[in-house]
Design an enzyme around this catalytic site. Structure first.
Site, short mmCIF file in Angstrom:
data_model
loop_
_atom_site.label_atom_id
_atom_site.label_comp_id
_atom_site.label_asym_id
_atom_site.label_seq_id
_atom_site.Cartn_x
_atom_site.Cartn_y
_atom_site.Cartn_z
N ASP A 188 41.12 38.76 34.97
CA ASP A 188 41.68 37.70 35.68
C ASP A 188 41.74 36.54 35.20
OD1 ASP A 188 43.22 37.21 38.47
OD2 ASP A 188 41.18 36.17 38.92
N GLU A 272 46.85 40.70 33.76
CA GLU A 272 47.91 40.30 34.84
C GLU A 272 48.94 39.85 33.85
OE1 GLU A 272 48.24 38.69 39.21
OE2 GLU A 272 46.34 38.07 38.03
N CYS A 328 37.87 49.20 49.92
CA CYS A 328 38.56 50.18 50.92
C CYS A 328 39.88 50.23 50.77
CB CYS A 328 37.98 49.72 52.27
SG CYS A 328 38.57 48.41 53.08
N ASP A 353 37.62 36.15 42.42
CA ASP A 353 38.26 36.56 41.00
C ASP A 353 37.69 38.06 40.82
OD1 ASP A 353 39.18 34.10 41.43
OD2 ASP A 353 37.70 33.14 40.46
ZN LIG Z 1 37.30 46.63 52.40
#
Ligand SMILES: [Zn+2]
Length: 396
Positions: A188, A272, A328, A353
């Site tokens: 990043d 990126e 998640c 970051d």
């Molecule tokens: Zn999460």
């Protein structure tokens, strides 16, 4: 060209004698003149819907040399003059192929001063380089050795805005191919931290960066105050160029070490695609510098990856890397720039970051698996080889 038969450019600083400096300045001037004349001729033909090719401009050069007002073109080596016509040909090929804009005229003040010599234009013997029309070899600072047995096929001599001289030698080279690495990494880009890796490592700017930026800002303010066309302005411009050159040198050195390490350690590197992304609203100067650092970083990473047989994947810039929980997969509705750490509903505490770098890695790896959602690694502009001599310079 196979993956492990590549051309590499080795760039060194040198200190010309007064006579050599005069010869090179004369050559730069002639190169600029020939390039501009040929561009004018091709442009004129273009308005008549005609295309003039390299051979035609080469014949024009022969004719120009026979005229009284351009007879001075005979005083310098003909090799760089021919080479600039080839560069113009390549520039037009880029334009016709819609990869580049219409070629522009070289300006005395703004354009890069350089001359390219092919093998007939120089002699390389016992590690000494002598250019055509010169008797003595160049006084080169061999900051790193050329590879064992390497013989340059092209030498580009240039002078930067700070007045320093460089010779860049293009050599065939077979880099030692290290064993494939198992690791993968997401990277990043930032403004205060140069890079953050998915491993959690943060890589700072070079330690001189902050002080250099302050100096550059001061030099530029000083330049802005000087009257246009005055001698003081020219002096102030040179001073600002010197500071910028030093920033660029230190940064390049830092980025070289960094990219070599990253490419050695990792088989797949996901970055990126920031080509047009409005990175961070911040002080303009700081941004110009980080943008330049990022494009330099990317180009080094890509050509070194090619040397070492690694893969670089560029993830689409619209991918919401900061808002997504890498643990998640929940997407946050907003993630203001001032938030550096946050806790997801799943309980994971994120460094902004590092989380972004993890997401970049994940999306890069998934996308290669199903061939979707990312832009593939692009080839170098022009697309013919893995050679990178210079990265485009951006003015501060
Ligand atoms: Zn999460």
């Amino acid at each position: 060209m196979t993956a492990n038969q590549v051309k590499r450019a080795f760039k060194y600083r040198f200190y010309p004698t007064d006579a050599q400096a005069a010869e090179l300045s004369r050559t730069f001037g002639c190169v600029r003149k020939v390039y501009n004349l040929a561009l004018a001729a091709r442009t004129e033909a273009w308005t008549r819907q005609e295309r003039v090719n390299y051979n035609a401009t080469s014949a024009m050069l022969t004719a120009w040399k026979k005229t009284d007002e351009l007879a001075y073109l005979n005083d310098v080596s003909s090799v760089p003059l021919q080479q600039c016509l080839r560069h113009l040909q390549a520039a037009f090929a880029g334009f016709y192929g819609k990869r580049a804009r219409y070629p522009r005229f070289k300006s005395k003040k703004r354009s890069r001063k350089s001359a390219e010599y092919t093998t007939s234009g120089f002699r390389f013997r016992d590690g000494r380089l002598t250019l055509a029309k010169m008797t003595d070899p160049l006084d080169i600072v061999w900051s790193r050795p050329l590879p064992e047995g390497a013989i340059p096929s092209t030498v580009t001599v240039s002078q930067d805005a700070a007045g320093r001289w460089f010779a860049s030698m293009l050599c065939d080279d077979k880099p030692a191919m290290p064993a494939p690495a198992n690791a993968t990494v997401g990277i990043d880009a930032g403004l205060t931290t140069l890079l953050t890796l998915s491993t959690g490592e943060k890589i700072a700017n070079s330690r001189h960066e902050r002080r250099d930026r302050v100096r550059l800002a001061r030099a530029q303010r000083n330049l802005a105050k000087k009257q246009k066309g005055s001698a003081n302005r020219a002096k102030a411009r040179r001073r600002a160029a010197k500071v910028y050159a030093r920033i660029a040198d230190r940064r390049r050195d830092h980025l070289h070490k960094l990219t070599t390490r990253l490419v050695r350690e990792n088989q797949t590197l996901v970055i990126e695609d920031l080509s047009v992304r409005n990175m961070v609203k911040n002080h303009k100067l700081a941004r110009a510098i980080s943008d330049a650092a990022w494009s330099e970083f990317r180009s080094m990473l890509e050509y070194k990856a090619q040397w070492y047989g690694r893969e670089v994947i560029a993830v689409d810039r619209f991918f919401p890397s900061s808002k997504l929980c890498s643990a998640c997969g929940t997407l946050q509705s907003k993630m203001p720039l001032n938030i550096r750490t946050w806790t997801c509903d799943c309980g994971t505490v994120h460094d902004r970051d590092v989380n972004a770098a993890k997401n970049i890695l994940a999306v890069g790896l998934t996308a290669t698996a199903c061939g979707d959602g990312v832009r593939p690694q692009r080839s170098t502009p022009g697309g013919q080889s893995s050679v990178k001599q210079e990265t485009p310079r951006r003015k501060p």
